[in-house]
Design a protein around this motif. Structure first.
Motif, PDB file in Angstrom:
ATOM      1  N   ASP A  82       0.151   9.600   0.236  1.00 60.74           N
ATOM      2  CA  ASP A  82      -0.875   8.644   0.666  1.00 60.74           C
ATOM      3  C   ASP A  82      -1.918   8.442  -0.431  1.00 60.74           C
ATOM      4  O   ASP A  82      -3.078   8.842  -0.299  1.00 60.74           O
ATOM      5  N   GLU A  83      -1.505   7.795  -1.494  1.00 64.85           N
ATOM      6  CA  GLU A  83      -2.422   7.605  -2.636  1.00 64.85           C
ATOM      7  C   GLU A  83      -3.485   6.563  -2.342  1.00 64.85           C
ATOM      8  O   GLU A  83      -4.571   6.596  -2.894  1.00 64.85           O
TER       9      GLU A  83
ATOM     10  N   TRP B  64       6.060   4.438   6.520  1.00 65.95           N
ATOM     11  CA  TRP B  64       4.803   3.693   6.532  1.00 65.95           C
ATOM     12  C   TRP B  64       5.056   2.377   7.269  1.00 65.95           C
ATOM     13  O   TRP B  64       6.203   1.910   7.306  1.00 65.95           O
TER      14      TRP B  64
ATOM     15  N   ARG C 134       0.431   5.381   7.339  1.00 68.00           N
ATOM     16  CA  ARG C 134       1.565   6.277   7.540  1.00 68.00           C
ATOM     17  C   ARG C 134       1.822   6.471   9.024  1.00 68.00           C
ATOM     18  O   ARG C 134       0.906   6.454   9.842  1.00 68.00           O
TER      19      ARG C 134
ATOM     20  N   ASN D 248       2.230   3.397  -1.206  1.00 63.67           N
ATOM     21  CA  ASN D 248       2.296   4.796  -0.760  1.00 63.67           C
ATOM     22  C   ASN D 248       3.738   5.249  -0.559  1.00 63.67           C
ATOM     23  O   ASN D 248       4.094   6.390  -0.885  1.00 63.67           O
TER      24      ASN D 248
ATOM     25  N   ALA E 127      -3.874   5.344   5.771  1.00 70.45           N
ATOM     26  CA  ALA E 127      -2.944   5.130   4.652  1.00 70.45           C
ATOM     27  C   ALA E 127      -1.681   4.416   5.142  1.00 70.45           C
ATOM     28  O   ALA E 127      -0.704   4.305   4.406  1.00 70.45           O
TER      29      ALA E 127
END
Ligand code: FAD
Length: 493
Positions: free
Chosen positions: A329-330, A283, A276, A323, A274
């Motif tokens: 963290d979509e 991010w 991150r 995100n 994601a």
């Protein structure tokens, strides 16, 4: 809630992040901090712009600042981030303006790091900075263009993709070019036969090669500088040039982040799928970050692969920005395929996925080598290399050679494909060499399959376009895949 998203870096990844963040949340305050005086421009066009005296460096600009202002994205140019404290959610920056330089502190709620990479420093004892020229920023390009009139001989230090593109640009401008690299062939990490073909093409185009040589020191003189080169065997040679082009690679801009954050050996920030950074509200995307590609690592390979490429920056920036705006963290970044394509004079070169190091390849148990064919289906001529008793890696490889056009049409050139797969048939990677004609774009079906953990059999079964002006019916890509999908291919006696 009036939350603040800060983005460090105002080019491909950073601005993609800003736009995605705005799409995700209309109420977020978005601030982009950019150290230079430029935003939104395309670095990939640098060598081609340099080669064309009629084009201004500003042609490389992509979107004007007004476009981002309309999206309520605030741009702060000339502001370099010096340090980030992810726990306190604060950062320190240096602002350059008409009144000089001032230091400021800024609070943030979420952070996107999109600070890219800089040209790796090349230290040659005795060489003054005025004789060393990188080509990484718009200012670098301006500096090159300003001094072109006074140049006759240039040494390109580094035979990677940028070094090769620069050789072509400088030859196009009528300059004498000397290519120096400690590696014996250009494009380290690509198939050895492809590298040898690139070296031959460079020589054919008048580039003088000093491959396997290093620049030991330089002596500055009024009109040029004298370079002292040395070979591993202890040989020395002298060369005179007016300028040394620094093409020895790039270094991620991550030094302003805490040392405790995980980085690769090269200094790229380790990120999750994601994008991150650790469990922080941070991010990262683009050339400063490093993630796991679609092709899993074998023993001895690192899981994450640094892939400083424009699409990685664009698509990664979008995910990181989305995100960061969501604060969760979509979205996951699409697994990268490490695909790369470039031109070197009359050759097109492409690669994707993971390729074994040449030493490993020599020991691979099932190497197949399919020579060029003149008939329709060349598989009958396929042969497999002798399995090596001490082979640790069971990677399967195939290589197919043919022509870029079908039915011996005039203008046809050489087209070669290298493929690698796991013993179970899952593709690992491949490379293509094409003498013009757009042949290198055959890498795309391979990239598409790698992204989905596809097999050699699936690649061989693809129903790809065919007509003689675009390639042969027995396309080398499909032939190499077909051979690779037959584990029973007879080994050499
Ligand atoms: C000559 C050349 C040719 C290329 N050709 C290709 C190609 O053919 N295909 C391809 O896919 N890729 C190519 N690339 C790579 C591609 O350009 C990069 O992958 C892409 O630009 C990366 O985008 P980015 O946003 O991550 O980084 P960048 O474009 O480097 O942007 C990062 C920005 O962050 C800013 N910054 C850095 N540190 C700080 C700080 N501390 N504070 C504030 N701002 C900071 C920088 O000034 C910069 O503007 C090429 C690159 C070069 C140089």
């Amino acid at each position: 809630v009036d939350e603040q998203l800060v983005i460090i870096g105002g080019n491909t990844a950073g601005l993609a992040a800003a736009l995605a963040a705005r799409r995700r949340r209309a109420d977020l305050r978005i601030l982009v901090l950019e150290a230079s005086g430029e935003i939104s421009w395309g670095a990939c066009g640098l060598p081609y712009n340099l080669a064309d005296p009629t084009r201004a460096p500003e042609d490389l600009r992509v979107r004007p600042a007004a476009f981002f202002h309309e999206q309520d994205i605030q741009l702060a140019l000339g502001q370099r981030v010096l340090a980030v404290d992810p726990t306190a959610r604060r950062l320190q920056l240096e602002r350059r303006g008409a009144g000089g330089v001032e230091r400021l502190e800024l609070a943030w709620d979420r952070l996107v790091v999109a600070s890219g990479a800089r040209s790796r420093e090349l230290t040659i004892p005795g060489l003054p900075a005025t004789r060393l020229a990188p080509l990484k920023t718009l200012d670098d390009l301006r500096a090159w263009k300003e001094r072109l009139g006074g140049l006759r001989r240039v040494a390109v230090a580094g035979a990677g993709p940028l070094g090769l593109e620069l050789c072509e640009a400088l030859r196009q401008l009528g300059l004498e070019v000397l290519l120096v690299d400690p590696e014996p062939l250009p494009l380290k990490g690509w198939p050895r036969e492809l590298r040898a073909a690139v070296a031959a093409e460079l020589e054919r185009q008048g580039v003088r090669l000093r491959l396997g040589w290093s620049i030991r020191r330089a002596e500055d003189q009024p009109l040029a500088c004298r370079l002292e080169l040395e070979s591993p065997a202890g040989g020395t040679a002298l060369e005179e040039v007016e300028l040394v082009a620094a093409c020895a690679g790039i270094t991620p801009n991550t030094e302003f982040l805490p040392r405790s954050l995980e980085r690769t050996a090269a200094g790229a920030l380790a990120v999750s799928a994601a994008l991150r950074v650790g469990g922080l509200p941070v991010w990262a995307a683009g050339d400063c970050a490093c993630r796991e590609p679609a092709v899993p690592a074998r023993a001895g390979e690192s899981a994450r692969v640094w892939n400083p490429q424009a699409r990685e920056a664009l698509t990664g920036g979008r995910v990181a920005g989305w995100n960061a705006a969501a604060g969760a963290d979509e979205r996951q970044a699409t697994p990268g395929t490490l695909t790369q394509v470039l031109r070197c004079f009359g050759l097109e070169l492409a690669r994707c996925g993971r390729l074994s190091e040449p030493d490993e390849v020599a020991a691979a148990p099932a190497v197949v080598d399919i020579p060029p064919v003149s008939g329709l289906l060349g598989l009958g001529m396929a042969r497999a290399a002798r399995p090596s008793a001490a082979a640790p890696a069971a990677v399967r490889r195939s290589r197919a050679a043919g022509q870029t056009l079908g039915h011996a049409l005039p203008g046809a050139g050489r087209l070669e494909v290298w493929l690698e797969a796991e013993p179970d048939g899952r593709l690992r990677g491949g490379a293509i060499l094409s003498e013009g004609c757009g042949g290198a774009l055959r890498i795309n079906p391979l990239a598409a399959l790698l992204q989905r953990a596809g097999t050699a059999a699936e690649l061989a079964a693809l129903d790809l376009a065919y007509s003689p002006p675009f390639g042969p019916l027995a396309d080398p890509l499909l032939r190499a895949a077909e051979h690779l999908s037959q584990p029973s291919a007879a080994p050499l006696p």
